[in-house]
Every structure is written in structure tokens, then in C-alpha cells.
Scaffold this motif. Structure first.
Motif, PDB file in Angstrom:
ATOM      1  N   ALA A 198     -51.457 -11.624 -10.761  1.00 49.13           N
ATOM      2  CA  ALA A 198     -51.713 -11.356 -12.176  1.00 49.13           C
ATOM      3  C   ALA A 198     -52.072 -12.666 -12.864  1.00 49.13           C
ATOM      4  N   ILE A 199     -53.029 -12.606 -13.763  1.00 48.22           N
ATOM      5  CA  ILE A 199     -53.429 -13.781 -14.531  1.00 48.22           C
ATOM      6  C   ILE A 199     -53.031 -13.570 -15.980  1.00 48.22           C
ATOM      7  N   SER A 200     -52.583 -14.637 -16.610  1.00 50.46           N
ATOM      8  CA  SER A 200     -52.210 -14.543 -18.017  1.00 50.46           C
ATOM      9  C   SER A 200     -52.532 -15.857 -18.706  1.00 50.46           C
ATOM     10  N   ARG A 201     -52.445 -15.819 -20.036  1.00 49.99           N
ATOM     11  CA  ARG A 201     -52.829 -16.990 -20.828  1.00 49.99           C
ATOM     12  C   ARG A 201     -51.848 -17.112 -21.982  1.00 49.99           C
ATOM     13  N   ASP A 202     -51.494 -18.335 -22.342  1.00 52.57           N
ATOM     14  CA  ASP A 202     -50.530 -18.506 -23.433  1.00 52.57           C
ATOM     15  C   ASP A 202     -51.217 -18.321 -24.773  1.00 52.57           C
ATOM     16  N   ASN A 203     -50.429 -18.173 -25.815  1.00 55.06           N
ATOM     17  CA  ASN A 203     -50.979 -17.898 -27.149  1.00 55.06           C
ATOM     18  C   ASN A 203     -51.861 -19.027 -27.659  1.00 55.06           C
ATOM     19  N   ALA A 204     -51.571 -20.237 -27.244  1.00 53.60           N
ATOM     20  CA  ALA A 204     -52.378 -21.374 -27.679  1.00 53.60           C
ATOM     21  C   ALA A 204     -53.691 -21.462 -26.913  1.00 53.60           C
ATOM     22  N   ARG A 205     -53.823 -20.627 -25.875  1.00 45.41           N
ATOM     23  CA  ARG A 205     -55.033 -20.530 -25.053  1.00 45.41           C
ATOM     24  C   ARG A 205     -55.317 -21.788 -24.268  1.00 45.41           C
ATOM     25  N   THR A 206     -54.320 -22.658 -24.119  1.00 46.92           N
ATOM     26  CA  THR A 206     -54.550 -23.892 -23.375  1.00 46.92           C
ATOM     27  C   THR A 206     -53.931 -23.881 -21.990  1.00 46.92           C
ATOM     28  N   THR A 207     -53.174 -22.835 -21.686  1.00 44.75           N
ATOM     29  CA  THR A 207     -52.531 -22.747 -20.379  1.00 44.75           C
ATOM     30  C   THR A 207     -52.767 -21.368 -19.791  1.00 44.75           C
ATOM     31  N   ILE A 208     -53.133 -21.332 -18.527  1.00 42.01           N
ATOM     32  CA  ILE A 208     -53.225 -20.055 -17.825  1.00 42.01           C
ATOM     33  C   ILE A 208     -52.279 -20.083 -16.623  1.00 42.01           C
ATOM     34  N   TYR A 209     -51.896 -18.904 -16.220  1.00 42.33           N
ATOM     35  CA  TYR A 209     -50.958 -18.751 -15.121  1.00 42.33           C
ATOM     36  C   TYR A 209     -51.541 -17.792 -14.088  1.00 42.33           C
ATOM     37  N   LEU A 210     -51.147 -17.989 -12.865  1.00 45.55           N
ATOM     38  CA  LEU A 210     -51.477 -17.038 -11.817  1.00 45.55           C
ATOM     39  C   LEU A 210     -50.172 -16.702 -11.099  1.00 45.55           C
ATOM     40  N   GLN A 211     -49.667 -15.521 -11.391  1.00 44.87           N
ATOM     41  CA  GLN A 211     -48.464 -15.045 -10.718  1.00 44.87           C
ATOM     42  C   GLN A 211     -48.885 -14.381  -9.428  1.00 44.87           C
ATOM     43  N   MET A 212     -48.411 -14.927  -8.321  1.00 38.88           N
ATOM     44  CA  MET A 212     -48.801 -14.429  -7.002  1.00 38.88           C
ATOM     45  C   MET A 212     -47.582 -13.845  -6.300  1.00 38.88           C
ATOM     46  N   SER A 213     -47.676 -12.594  -5.913  1.00 38.90           N
ATOM     47  CA  SER A 213     -46.578 -11.922  -5.229  1.00 38.90           C
ATOM     48  C   SER A 213     -47.096 -11.318  -3.927  1.00 38.90           C
ATOM     49  N   LEU A 214     -46.171 -10.941  -3.074  1.00 35.50           N
ATOM     50  CA  LEU A 214     -46.532 -10.334  -1.784  1.00 35.50           C
ATOM     51  C   LEU A 214     -47.586 -11.165  -1.072  1.00 35.50           C
ATOM     52  N   LEU A 215     -47.353 -12.447  -1.034  1.00 32.15           N
ATOM     53  CA  LEU A 215     -48.343 -13.362  -0.468  1.00 32.15           C
ATOM     54  C   LEU A 215     -48.545 -13.102   1.015  1.00 32.15           C
ATOM     55  N   LYS A 216     -49.785 -13.314   1.432  1.00 27.23           N
ATOM     56  CA  LYS A 216     -50.178 -13.104   2.818  1.00 27.23           C
ATOM     57  C   LYS A 216     -50.718 -14.420   3.387  1.00 27.23           C
ATOM     58  N   PRO A 217     -50.694 -14.584   4.685  1.00 24.06           N
ATOM     59  CA  PRO A 217     -51.261 -15.810   5.273  1.00 24.06           C
ATOM     60  C   PRO A 217     -52.707 -16.044   4.859  1.00 24.06           C
ATOM     61  N   GLU A 218     -53.456 -14.976   4.648  1.00 19.61           N
ATOM     62  CA  GLU A 218     -54.853 -15.139   4.250  1.00 19.61           C
ATOM     63  C   GLU A 218     -55.020 -15.628   2.814  1.00 19.61           C
ATOM     64  N   ASP A 219     -53.931 -15.726   2.074  1.00 23.73           N
ATOM     65  CA  ASP A 219     -53.983 -16.318   0.736  1.00 23.73           C
ATOM     66  C   ASP A 219     -53.914 -17.846   0.788  1.00 23.73           C
ATOM     67  N   THR A 220     -53.689 -18.379   1.980  1.00 22.48           N
ATOM     68  CA  THR A 220     -53.616 -19.823   2.134  1.00 22.48           C
ATOM     69  C   THR A 220     -54.929 -20.473   1.740  1.00 22.48           C
ATOM     70  N   ALA A 221     -54.866 -21.421   0.806  1.00 22.35           N
ATOM     71  CA  ALA A 221     -56.077 -22.070   0.290  1.00 22.35           C
ATOM     72  C   ALA A 221     -55.663 -23.128  -0.735  1.00 22.35           C
ATOM     73  N   VAL A 222     -56.639 -23.902  -1.147  1.00 25.49           N
ATOM     74  CA  VAL A 222     -56.452 -24.748  -2.323  1.00 25.49           C
ATOM     75  C   VAL A 222     -56.924 -23.931  -3.523  1.00 25.49           C
ATOM     76  N   TYR A 223     -56.077 -23.836  -4.517  1.00 24.09           N
ATOM     77  CA  TYR A 223     -56.371 -23.040  -5.705  1.00 24.09           C
ATOM     78  C   TYR A 223     -56.795 -23.975  -6.838  1.00 24.09           C
ATOM     79  N   TYR A 224     -57.920 -23.636  -7.456  1.00 21.23           N
ATOM     80  CA  TYR A 224     -58.478 -24.436  -8.535  1.00 21.23           C
ATOM     81  C   TYR A 224     -58.535 -23.611  -9.816  1.00 21.23           C
TER      82      TYR A 224
END
Length: 127
Positions: A68-94
Motif C-alpha cells: 500500500a502507498i500513502s502520503r502525509d498531509n504535508a505531501r512531503t513524505t510517502i510510504y510503502l507498506q509492504m506485507s506478505l513479502l516474497k523473495p521476488e520482491d528483493t530489489a533496491v527500492y527507489y
């Protein structure tokens, strides 16, 4: 504008992580934001995107129902909540931010349309 991503790490399959991306500098110039990932030997791909308003979001099919992706009210921070992670999710996240085209309720999934990029945070999912 500078983007600082954090929150990566090593996690077992089925686990969770929360990535954060904080924008600094001329943050009033940024609009849509997104998360991309790049695994070794592969091209950088879209994971999630969010509009400037935070109302509209996109998730790649490979992560729907788990991330899930979300953004704070100030719009300067975003989040990526990652659950049920799989080995294929392995990567560098930008994290990335758009400066010119996608304001309000719009976002883009095209990496060439993002002008600002963070340094990346590494996610490793062990099986």
C-alpha cells in the motif's frame, strides 16, 4: 529537491517492511510521487504511485493486495507498506517525484516522467 528513502532491510518471506521517502528542499514544486524497484539484472519497474492530493493511487499487479502507498498531509513524505513479502520482491527500492506534469489527482507510472530520484533502499526477502 532531495529525496531520502529509508526502511529497507532483510526480512523473511511472509514478513513486512515499511519504506519511507522524505522530500526536502523546494518541495512545493513536487506533484505525483512513486516507488520503483530494480532487481539485479532487471530494469527499474514501477511498484506504486500516488497523486499529489493523495487520493489516487496505483499498485503494480505483482504487489496488489500486499503493498500500500500513502502520503502525509504535508505531501512531503510517502510510504510503502509492504506485507506478505516474497523473495521476488528483493530489489533496491527507489522513490521518485514528478515536478512538471502530474498535479492534483493525477499520477504517472512512467519512470521517465519523474524528475527527482532518491538514492534507493535495499530490500532482501529470504525464503
Amino acid at each position: 529537491v532531495q529525496l531520502q528513502a529509508s526502511g529497507g532491510g532483510l526480512v523473511q518471506a511472509g514478513g513486512s517492511l515499511r519504506l519511507s521517502c522524505v522530500a526536502s528542499g523546494r518541495t512545493h514544486t513536487i506533484h505525483a510521487m512513486g516507488w520503483f524497484r530494480q532487481a539485479p539484472g532487471k530494469e527499474r519497474e514501477i511498484v506504486a504511485a500516488i497523486s499529489e492530493s493523495g487520493i489516487n493511487t496505483y499498485l503494480a499487479d505483482s504487489v496488489k493486495g500486499r503493498f500500500a502507498i500513502s502520503r502525509d498531509n504535508a505531501r512531503t513524505t510517502i510510504y510503502l507498506q509492504m506485507s506478505l513479502l516474497k523473495p521476488e520482491d528483493t530489489a533496491v527500492y527507489y522513490c521518485a517525484a514528478d515536478r512538471t506534469g502530474y498535479s492534483g489527482s493525477f499520477y504517472t507510472t512512467n519512470k521517465i516522467e519523474y524528475e527527482y530520484w532518491g538514492q534507493g533502499t535495499e530490500v532482501t526477502v529470504s525464503s
